[in-house]
Scaffold this motif. Structure first.
Motif, PDB file in Angstrom:
ATOM      1  N   GLU A  64      92.927  59.059 102.926  1.00 17.95           N
ATOM      2  CA  GLU A  64      91.488  59.327 102.800  1.00 17.95           C
ATOM      3  C   GLU A  64      90.747  58.975 104.086  1.00 17.95           C
ATOM      4  O   GLU A  64      89.864  59.715 104.521  1.00 17.95           O
ATOM      5  N   ILE A  65      91.089  57.843 104.686  1.00 18.80           N
ATOM      6  CA  ILE A  65      90.453  57.457 105.952  1.00 18.80           C
ATOM      7  C   ILE A  65      90.782  58.471 107.030  1.00 18.80           C
ATOM      8  O   ILE A  65      89.900  58.893 107.795  1.00 18.80           O
ATOM      9  N   PHE A  66      92.035  58.896 107.101  1.00 15.51           N
ATOM     10  CA  PHE A  66      92.441  59.906 108.079  1.00 15.51           C
ATOM     11  C   PHE A  66      91.637  61.191 107.883  1.00 15.51           C
ATOM     12  O   PHE A  66      91.117  61.770 108.846  1.00 15.51           O
TER      13      PHE A  66
ATOM     14  N   GLY B 288      88.740  61.520 106.393  1.00 15.06           N
ATOM     15  CA  GLY B 288      87.336  61.275 106.703  1.00 15.06           C
ATOM     16  C   GLY B 288      87.041  61.217 108.192  1.00 15.06           C
ATOM     17  O   GLY B 288      85.981  61.653 108.642  1.00 15.06           O
ATOM     18  N   VAL B 289      87.979  60.702 108.963  1.00 13.77           N
ATOM     19  CA  VAL B 289      87.754  60.520 110.402  1.00 13.77           C
ATOM     20  C   VAL B 289      88.134  61.762 111.209  1.00 13.77           C
ATOM     21  O   VAL B 289      87.421  62.150 112.139  1.00 13.77           O
ATOM     22  N   PHE B 290      89.229  62.417 110.854  1.00 14.88           N
ATOM     23  CA  PHE B 290      89.775  63.453 111.724  1.00 14.88           C
ATOM     24  C   PHE B 290      89.650  64.891 111.220  1.00 14.88           C
ATOM     25  O   PHE B 290      89.760  65.815 112.017  1.00 14.88           O
TER      26      PHE B 290
ATOM     27  N   ARG C   7      88.882  68.394 103.585  1.00 11.87           N
ATOM     28  CA  ARG C   7      87.917  67.289 103.486  1.00 11.87           C
ATOM     29  C   ARG C   7      87.104  67.345 102.192  1.00 11.87           C
ATOM     30  O   ARG C   7      87.028  66.349 101.476  1.00 11.87           O
TER      31      ARG C   7
ATOM     32  N   ARG D  17      87.797  68.114 109.852  1.00  7.97           N
ATOM     33  CA  ARG D  17      86.476  68.752 109.770  1.00  7.97           C
ATOM     34  C   ARG D  17      86.682  70.210 109.378  1.00  7.97           C
ATOM     35  O   ARG D  17      86.585  71.110 110.200  1.00  7.97           O
TER      36      ARG D  17
END
Length: 109
Positions: free
Chosen positions: A18-20, A22-24, A31, A26
């Protein structure tokens, strides 16, 4: 105890995913849709760690639907939570497709 450790490992794995995302990521699919589905899986894993004999799928789905309802009624803005951690967790945009993603995540779990 083994099952709890398995769910704990799954929780951290899904959290990292989830962090991956959210950060990477788009995009217009992973997402918004896969991320929403994985949130319910994440919550189900956490519930299984805390309450190993409890089936969390329906409560997690209802919790997710309530959070989406908060977005529908704009409570984040009304409570002045925009830009805060709680505001980010609650979100601000209602979409029926999110509810479907939550349901799918609970089914997959």
């Amino acid at each position: 105890m083994k099952r709890r450790l398995g769910y704990l490992a799954a929780f951290f794995l899904v959290l990292l995913l989830e962090i991956f995302i959210g950060v990477f990521i788009r995009d217009n699919f992973i997402r918004p849709y896969v991320g929403d589905m994985l949130v319910t899986v994440l919550l189900c894993c956490l519930c299984r760690v805390i309450f190993p004999r409890f089936s969390p799928t329906i409560p997690v789905f209802l919790f997710s639907a309530v959070v989406e309802g908060i977005q529908l009624f704009g409570l984040t803005e009304k409570l002045g939570l925009q830009g805060t951690v709680m505001g980010i967790i609650l979100g601000s945009t209602f979409d029926w497709r999110d509810v479907l993603c939550y349901a799918f995540g609970c089914i997959v779990f």
